[in-house]
Design a protein around this motif. Structure first.
Motif, PDB file in Angstrom:
ATOM      1  N   THR A 126       0.814  -1.229   0.000  1.00 20.08           N
ATOM      2  CA  THR A 126       0.000   0.000   0.000  1.00 20.08           C
ATOM      3  C   THR A 126       0.848   1.280   0.000  1.00 20.08           C
ATOM      4  OG1 THR A 126      -0.302  -0.277   2.404  1.00 20.08           O
ATOM      5  CG2 THR A 126      -2.099  -1.004   0.985  1.00 20.08           C
ATOM      6  N   GLY A 127       2.165   1.136  -0.104  1.00 22.89           N
ATOM      7  CA  GLY A 127       3.013   2.312  -0.307  1.00 22.89           C
ATOM      8  C   GLY A 127       3.767   2.781   0.925  1.00 22.89           C
ATOM      9  N   VAL A 128       4.840   3.535   0.680  1.00 25.06           N
ATOM     10  CA  VAL A 128       5.640   4.058   1.799  1.00 25.06           C
ATOM     11  C   VAL A 128       4.969   5.295   2.390  1.00 25.06           C
ATOM     12  CG1 VAL A 128       7.945   3.196   1.324  1.00 25.06           C
ATOM     13  CG2 VAL A 128       7.117   5.197   0.118  1.00 25.06           C
ATOM     14  N   HIS A 129       5.396   5.644   3.600  1.00 22.20           N
ATOM     15  CA  HIS A 129       4.782   6.776   4.312  1.00 22.20           C
ATOM     16  C   HIS A 129       5.811   7.348   5.268  1.00 22.20           C
ATOM     17  CE1 HIS A 129       4.463   3.613   7.305  1.00 22.20           C
ATOM     18  NE2 HIS A 129       3.816   2.872   6.407  1.00 22.20           N
ATOM     19  N   GLY A 130       5.460   8.409   5.912  1.00 27.37           N
ATOM     20  CA  GLY A 130       6.383   9.114   6.804  1.00 27.37           C
ATOM     21  C   GLY A 130       6.825   8.307   8.019  1.00 27.37           C
ATOM     22  N   ASP A 131       6.105   7.235   8.368  1.00 27.69           N
ATOM     23  CA  ASP A 131       6.463   6.426   9.536  1.00 27.69           C
ATOM     24  C   ASP A 131       7.281   5.201   9.146  1.00 27.69           C
ATOM     25  OD1 ASP A 131       4.804   8.029  11.371  1.00 27.69           O
ATOM     26  OD2 ASP A 131       3.163   7.214  10.171  1.00 27.69           O
ATOM     27  N   TYR A 132       7.580   5.093   7.851  1.00 26.44           N
ATOM     28  CA  TYR A 132       8.317   3.939   7.339  1.00 26.44           C
ATOM     29  C   TYR A 132       9.665   3.798   8.064  1.00 26.44           C
ATOM     30  CZ  TYR A 132      11.030   1.091   4.079  1.00 26.44           C
ATOM     31  OH  TYR A 132      11.824   0.124   3.526  1.00 26.44           O
ATOM     32  N   HIS A 133       9.898   2.604   8.623  1.00 27.14           N
ATOM     33  CA  HIS A 133      11.147   2.300   9.354  1.00 27.14           C
ATOM     34  C   HIS A 133      11.419   3.276  10.500  1.00 27.14           C
ATOM     35  CE1 HIS A 133      13.303  -0.829   6.614  1.00 27.14           C
ATOM     36  NE2 HIS A 133      12.032  -1.100   6.790  1.00 27.14           N
ATOM     37  N   LYS A 134      10.344   3.730  11.125  1.00 28.56           N
ATOM     38  CA  LYS A 134      10.483   4.584  12.307  1.00 28.56           C
ATOM     39  C   LYS A 134       9.657   3.999  13.454  1.00 28.56           C
ATOM     40  CE  LYS A 134      11.338   8.866   9.898  1.00 28.56           C
ATOM     41  NZ  LYS A 134      10.696  10.059   9.367  1.00 28.56           N
ATOM     42  N   PRO A 135       9.977   4.393  14.703  1.00 25.56           N
ATOM     43  CA  PRO A 135       9.218   3.858  15.846  1.00 25.56           C
ATOM     44  C   PRO A 135       7.731   4.211  15.766  1.00 25.56           C
ATOM     45  CG  PRO A 135      11.241   4.915  16.585  1.00 25.56           C
ATOM     46  CD  PRO A 135      11.113   5.231  15.123  1.00 25.56           C
ATOM     47  N   SER A 136       7.367   5.157  14.938  1.00 24.79           N
ATOM     48  CA  SER A 136       5.961   5.599  14.856  1.00 24.79           C
ATOM     49  C   SER A 136       5.094   4.762  13.917  1.00 24.79           C
ATOM     50  CB  SER A 136       5.913   7.062  14.417  1.00 24.79           C
ATOM     51  OG  SER A 136       6.654   7.229  13.226  1.00 24.79           O
ATOM     52  N   ASP A 137       5.654   3.676  13.354  1.00 26.61           N
ATOM     53  CA  ASP A 137       4.839   2.788  12.501  1.00 26.61           C
ATOM     54  C   ASP A 137       3.956   1.938  13.433  1.00 26.61           C
ATOM     55  OD1 ASP A 137       3.747   0.914  10.799  1.00 26.61           O
ATOM     56  OD2 ASP A 137       5.666   0.111  10.085  1.00 26.61           O
ATOM     57  N   ASP A 138       2.835   2.505  13.863  1.00 28.99           N
ATOM     58  CA  ASP A 138       2.030   1.939  14.945  1.00 28.99           C
ATOM     59  C   ASP A 138       0.652   1.434  14.498  1.00 28.99           C
ATOM     60  OD1 ASP A 138       3.720   2.077  17.158  1.00 28.99           O
ATOM     61  OD2 ASP A 138       3.349   4.232  17.387  1.00 28.99           O
ATOM     62  N   THR A 139       0.081   0.589  15.361  1.00 22.88           N
ATOM     63  CA  THR A 139      -1.198  -0.070  15.074  1.00 22.88           C
ATOM     64  C   THR A 139      -2.338   0.914  14.817  1.00 22.88           C
ATOM     65  OG1 THR A 139      -0.521  -1.941  16.429  1.00 22.88           O
ATOM     66  CG2 THR A 139      -2.870  -1.752  15.970  1.00 22.88           C
ATOM     67  N   GLN A 140      -2.373   2.006  15.583  1.00 23.82           N
ATOM     68  CA  GLN A 140      -3.524   2.917  15.432  1.00 23.82           C
ATOM     69  C   GLN A 140      -3.553   3.610  14.070  1.00 23.82           C
ATOM     70  OE1 GLN A 140      -1.154   3.343  17.724  1.00 23.82           O
ATOM     71  NE2 GLN A 140      -0.561   5.484  17.961  1.00 23.82           N
ATOM     72  N   LEU A 141      -2.468   3.498  13.303  1.00 24.82           N
ATOM     73  CA  LEU A 141      -2.445   4.131  11.974  1.00 24.82           C
ATOM     74  C   LEU A 141      -2.850   3.159  10.860  1.00 24.82           C
ATOM     75  CD1 LEU A 141       0.860   6.134  12.518  1.00 24.82           C
ATOM     76  CD2 LEU A 141      -1.471   7.026  12.551  1.00 24.82           C
ATOM     77  N   ILE A 142      -3.200   1.930  11.246  1.00 21.10           N
ATOM     78  CA  ILE A 142      -3.541   0.911  10.237  1.00 21.10           C
ATOM     79  C   ILE A 142      -5.007   1.041   9.829  1.00 21.10           C
ATOM     80  CG2 ILE A 142      -3.749  -1.580   9.828  1.00 21.10           C
ATOM     81  CD1 ILE A 142      -0.841  -0.659   9.996  1.00 21.10           C
ATOM     82  N   ASN A 143      -5.233   0.852   8.544  1.00 18.22           N
ATOM     83  CA  ASN A 143      -6.585   0.830   7.993  1.00 18.22           C
ATOM     84  C   ASN A 143      -7.047  -0.644   7.919  1.00 18.22           C
ATOM     85  OD1 ASN A 143      -8.870   0.859   6.426  1.00 18.22           O
ATOM     86  ND2 ASN A 143      -7.998   2.030   4.742  1.00 18.22           N
ATOM     87  N   PHE A 144      -7.698  -1.097   8.994  1.00 14.50           N
ATOM     88  CA  PHE A 144      -8.078  -2.521   9.078  1.00 14.50           C
ATOM     89  C   PHE A 144      -9.116  -2.888   8.014  1.00 14.50           C
ATOM     90  CE2 PHE A 144      -7.193  -1.003  13.461  1.00 14.50           C
ATOM     91  CZ  PHE A 144      -5.967  -1.615  13.616  1.00 14.50           C
ATOM     92  N   GLU A 145     -10.094  -2.001   7.826  1.00 15.21           N
ATOM     93  CA  GLU A 145     -11.119  -2.223   6.789  1.00 15.21           C
ATOM     94  C   GLU A 145     -10.446  -2.375   5.427  1.00 15.21           C
ATOM     95  OE1 GLU A 145     -14.533  -2.087   6.800  1.00 15.21           O
ATOM     96  OE2 GLU A 145     -14.777  -1.775   8.966  1.00 15.21           O
TER      97      GLU A 145
END
Ligand SMILES: [Zn+2]
Length: 402
Positions: free
Chosen positions: A262-281
């Protein structure tokens, strides 16, 4: 009576379908555990990564799948962190035997960057910080676990067997998948297709999903667009069979591959790649589309034809110069799209910003990332070249000094 029987059949079929349906709730449950602080970022060979391996194996076992490692569900191997340090790592492997003469491999890596000691973090002062890796790649593992449940519980005997595999040491250079493809526990010559999920948690319906490995079989052009249309999903394609994830290890064994991203983003390979940012749907929607692709492939009378694709950028391709840019690999051009800029590197010094499109470097027009890699290979340290940049409606000419 016949009607009643038919009704009962329909009813049980629906029950089965409900039981096996891929849901956002299940996706969330897996990601929330795998990316929790308790697992400390799943660094290769750590006891925290072992907790993830145990979780995956337990799930496979509960589905009644056959262990297909070399030690139960686990396939241990040595992973080199650098030339002197090796750690004990393990792939987790399960098999659904449908007695077929073709097999589909569904994989994702479950390791991530741990607490930032191994390598690969893009965080300044990464050491000691938990890199949870919810998108990279708890999302992909959730995909494998849900696909395993779907195919184990759907009450259908497909004309393929399934191998479900979670790789370790991907972040150290695709080590787990390389080890598996060189030391397979099933007959690789029967593998019709390998599907890889790496970062499928940040689906943005407007931005589309990237389907990689497009060029590895002519069948993809026939099957994938129909499924995506049915599911009303936008998608982009990347032809290459090789890339920066585990499908590469199967592509080089002449197996058609598909890679979902689904593509790279600003949290890529950072401690901020967290569950609450996931689009489960969104992820559940992707996984349902993938079952559509698999089910269509399952109906084809013949094996998929394998095609070699143009050589992509190799993971270890070395350049004399770099710009320090994080790129959006799912952007389809023209130009290459900058997602982020590393501090104190030529890109930042030249004034390039996240969101910019770089259209030209020196005399080289950039239509794809490969053009960009090709251009970088031509420059020397200390050289200054002009970058033509599109920023919103503005066109800028920025001097870049390497
Ligand atoms: Zn990854």
């Amino acid at each position: 009576m016949k009607k009643l029987l038919l009704l009962i059949c329909l009813f049980t079929y629906q029950l089965q379908a409900q039981k096996s349906a891929i849901t956002p709730k299940n996706v969330e449950k897996h990601i929330a555990f795998l990316a929790s602080d308790e697992l400390k970022g799943r660094g290769t060979g750590t006891k925290d990564e072992q907790k993830a391996a145990d979780y995956i194996a337990k799930h496979f076992k509960s589905l009644g799948l056959e262990p297909k490692g070399t030690n139960g569900f686990e396939q241990p191997f040595k992973a080199n962190i650098d030339t002197v340090h090796a750690v004990d790592a393990r792939n987790v492997v399960a098999y659904l035997d449908n007695g077929a003469d073709r097999t589909i491999v569904i994989g994702a890596h479950y390791d991530h960057l741990g607490e930032g000691y191994q390598r690969g973090s893009l965080e300044a002062n990464s050491k000691g910080k938990i890199h949870n890796g919810a998108d990279d790649n708890a999302s992909g593992v959730a995909g494998v676990l849900e696909m395993a449940r779907y195919y184990a519980k759907n009450g259908v005997k497909e004309s393929h067997n399934f191998l479900f595999i979670c790789f370790s040491a991907e972040e150290l250079g695709l080590l787990g998948s390389k080890y598996y493809s060189n030391n397979p526990t099933i007959d690789l010559s029967k593998v019709n297709l390998m599907l890889n999920f790496d970062m499928i948690g940040r689906f943005d319906a407007a931005k589309a999903i990237t389907v990689g490995g497009w060029g590895t079989s002519p069948t993809w052009g026939q099957v994938v667009p129909l499924v995506m249309e049915r599911e009303k999903m936008l998608f982009k394609i990347d032809s290459a069979g090789a890339g920066a994830s585990d499908h590469t290890s199967f592509y080089v064994k002449k197996i058609p591959v598909l890679f979902f991203f689904t593509g790279v983003h600003g949290d890529y390979h950072k401690p901020s790649d967290d569950t609450q940012l996931i689009n489960f749907e969104g992820e559940a929607k992707i996984l349902n589309a993938v079952t559509g692709i698999i089910n269509d492939v399952d109906k084809l009378p013949n094996r998929l034809e394998y095609r070699e694709t143009a050589m992509p950028m190799a993971r270890n391709m070395s350049f004399k110069v770099t710009m320090g840019l994080l790129l959006d690999y799912s952007f389809n051009g023209p130009g290459i799209k900058v997602d982020g800029v590393s501090k104190n590197r030529p890109g930042e010094a030249a004034g390039i910003k996240g969101g910019d499109l770089i259209l030209r470097l020196d005399k080289y027009n950039l239509n794809t990332i490969y053009d960009y890699m090709g251009a970088l290979g031509k420059f020397e340290k200390g050289q200054t070249v002009e970058a033509e940049v599109q920023r919103g409606n503005e066109k800028l000419k920025l001097p870049v000094t390497f």
